[in-house]
Design an enzyme around this catalytic site. Structure first.
Site, PDB file in Angstrom:
ATOM      1  N   SER A   1      36.075   0.324 -26.796  1.00 17.52           N
ATOM      2  CA  SER A   1      35.680   1.312 -25.794  1.00 17.52           C
ATOM      3  C   SER A   1      34.482   0.856 -24.973  1.00 17.52           C
ATOM      4  O   SER A   1      33.563   0.212 -25.493  1.00 17.52           O
ATOM      5  CB  SER A   1      35.334   2.631 -26.492  1.00 17.52           C
ATOM      6  OG  SER A   1      34.712   3.536 -25.612  1.00 17.52           O
TER       7      SER A   1
ATOM      8  N   GLU B   1      32.225   2.717 -24.151  1.00 14.70           N
ATOM      9  CA  GLU B   1      31.054   3.419 -24.691  1.00 14.70           C
ATOM     10  C   GLU B   1      30.187   2.495 -25.549  1.00 14.70           C
ATOM     11  O   GLU B   1      29.015   2.777 -25.762  1.00 14.70           O
ATOM     12  CB  GLU B   1      31.498   4.625 -25.525  1.00 14.70           C
ATOM     13  CG  GLU B   1      32.040   5.788 -24.709  1.00 14.70           C
ATOM     14  CD  GLU B   1      30.958   6.520 -23.926  1.00 14.70           C
ATOM     15  OE1 GLU B   1      29.779   6.490 -24.345  1.00 14.70           O
ATOM     16  OE2 GLU B   1      31.291   7.123 -22.890  1.00 14.70           O
TER      17      GLU B   1
ATOM     18  N   TYR C   1      30.119   7.636 -32.126  1.00  9.30           N
ATOM     19  CA  TYR C   1      31.428   7.088 -31.761  1.00  9.30           C
ATOM     20  C   TYR C   1      31.288   5.650 -31.283  1.00  9.30           C
ATOM     21  O   TYR C   1      32.038   4.757 -31.700  1.00  9.30           O
ATOM     22  CB  TYR C   1      32.073   7.941 -30.672  1.00  9.30           C
ATOM     23  CG  TYR C   1      33.270   7.301 -30.018  1.00  9.30           C
ATOM     24  CD1 TYR C   1      34.498   7.233 -30.672  1.00  9.30           C
ATOM     25  CD2 TYR C   1      33.177   6.749 -28.731  1.00  9.30           C
ATOM     26  CE1 TYR C   1      35.604   6.633 -30.072  1.00  9.30           C
ATOM     27  CE2 TYR C   1      34.276   6.151 -28.130  1.00  9.30           C
ATOM     28  CZ  TYR C   1      35.481   6.095 -28.805  1.00  9.30           C
ATOM     29  OH  TYR C   1      36.560   5.496 -28.227  1.00  9.30           O
TER      30      TYR C   1
END
Length: 352
Positions: free
Chosen positions: A135, A137, A158
């Site tokens: 990801s 992120e 996460y």
């Protein structure tokens, strides 16, 4: 790129946005598709119901199994029995804001779940190709644009869990010679996006306001910038990444940042609504640590895989608003539907 032939693919998280599109894509390629889904008290297969065929039917090419990424024995048994040629690991606790509320669970599923699958592959003795859904992120507070050489600076549980999974993939690739690749995908959306994610929350609210079923939309940080693309294009890249001659890691994104406020303006403007009349800020939706800006430097994927997205930011918003208007029982404005017809005249996915 190798030929796909008549292959078996195993998908974790097949009932999610990406998993459902990927299942359709692989079925269209002639794959036999196997999917792991969570057992729940309610059915959660609405995204794949349109492609489901009774497994006892000779025409069936898709099969589902109940599984839990927290259960290594169960995961190992599924992989051992199926003996897939490819595994696409998309399953995770993937909501960034929720990961602050359940960090331990997020770590167990999103981080350790990856290790459990990699270890099952290693123990199986089979030449299985593995794709890890990494990801954007993971980049967190790193200065954009971000590419394969940008240091990770995760800003959520996460993101931390995804960084762990990313490095486990590289370690198993280098240590055990497993064909394992990371696809570091930036935000990608569609009409199948979960309703708690901000883009779908916005498009759905626009349709609900037009239908008279909702008056206000509550959001958090409007200034956060993201690189938003169209999910069906991104699942094709998953297949292209896993189909390369050698395993590697790739950043996939449009390279164009847009703020949440821009998404709101585009969606409400498309529907002829004044967004400031309906949008309210709720601090509940702010993260404890905010990520200011994420957008991709996708030069490696462009050069090595030929990545060239067709759907731009404005297109994406229109596609999503039209789809949600239809779900609300309204006639769509139609520009989003026109974009799909023109840019994907032979699209492999159904509906939306």
């Amino acid at each position: 790129m190798r030929q796909q032939g008549n292959k078996k693919a195993l998908i974790t998280g097949m009932t999610g946005q990406d998993g459902s599109y990927l299942a359709e894509f692989l079925l269209a390629k002639g794959y036999e598709v196997h999917g792991i889904i969570r057992r729940a008290s309610t059915f959660n297969t609405e995204r794949i119901n349109h492609i489901y065929v009774d497994p006892h039917n000779p025409e069936a090419h898709m099969f589902l199994y109940y599984g839990d990424l927290a259960d290594s024995e169960q995961i190992s048994n599924i992989i051992y029995n199926i003996k897939p040629d490819e595994i696409y690991h998309l399953g995770a606790q993937s909501h960034v804001r929720v990961s602050f509320d359940i960090p331990e669970y997020t770590t167990n599923i999103t981080a350790l779940g990856t290790t459990r699958i990699l270890e099952a592959i290693r123990r199986s003795g089979h030449a299985i190709r593995f794709y890890q859904a990494s990801s954007s992120e993971m980049f967190g507070s790193a200065v954009p644009p971000q590419n394969e050489n940008t240091p990770f600076e995760p800003q959520s549980p996460y993101a931390c869990a995804k960084v762990y999974g990313y490095w486990m993939v590289k370690n198993y690739r280098q240590g055990y010679n497993i064909f394992a690749s990371n696809g570091v995908l930036f935000n990608h959306e569609s009409p199948r996006r979960g309703e708690t994610f901000v883009t779908r929350k916005i498009s759905r609210a626009v349709a609900a306001i037009m239908a008279g079923k909702q008056k206000y939309l509550y959001l958090g940080n409007l200034s956060a910038k993201r690189d938003w693309g169209f999910a069906p294009e991104y699942v094709e890249m998953m297949w292209k990444i896993i189909s390369q001659q050698k395993p590697d890691d790739y950043v996939i994104g449009t390279g164009q940042p847009h703020s949440v406020e821009e998404f709101v303006k585009e969606a409400f403007g498309y529907a002829g609504l004044k967004w400031k009349t309906h949008v309210k800020i709720d601090k509940h939706y702010f993260r404890p640590t905010e990520v200011v800006s994420l957008y991709a430097d996708n030069a490696k994927a462009v050069k090595k895989i030929g990545w060239q997205p067709k759907v731009n930011f404005s297109d994406l918003v229109k596609i999503m608003v039209d789809a949600d208007m239809r779900l609300m029982g309204l006639s769509p404005i139609g520009e989003g539907d026109k974009i799909l017809r023109e840019k994907f005249p032979h699209k492999w996915w159904k509906g939306d």
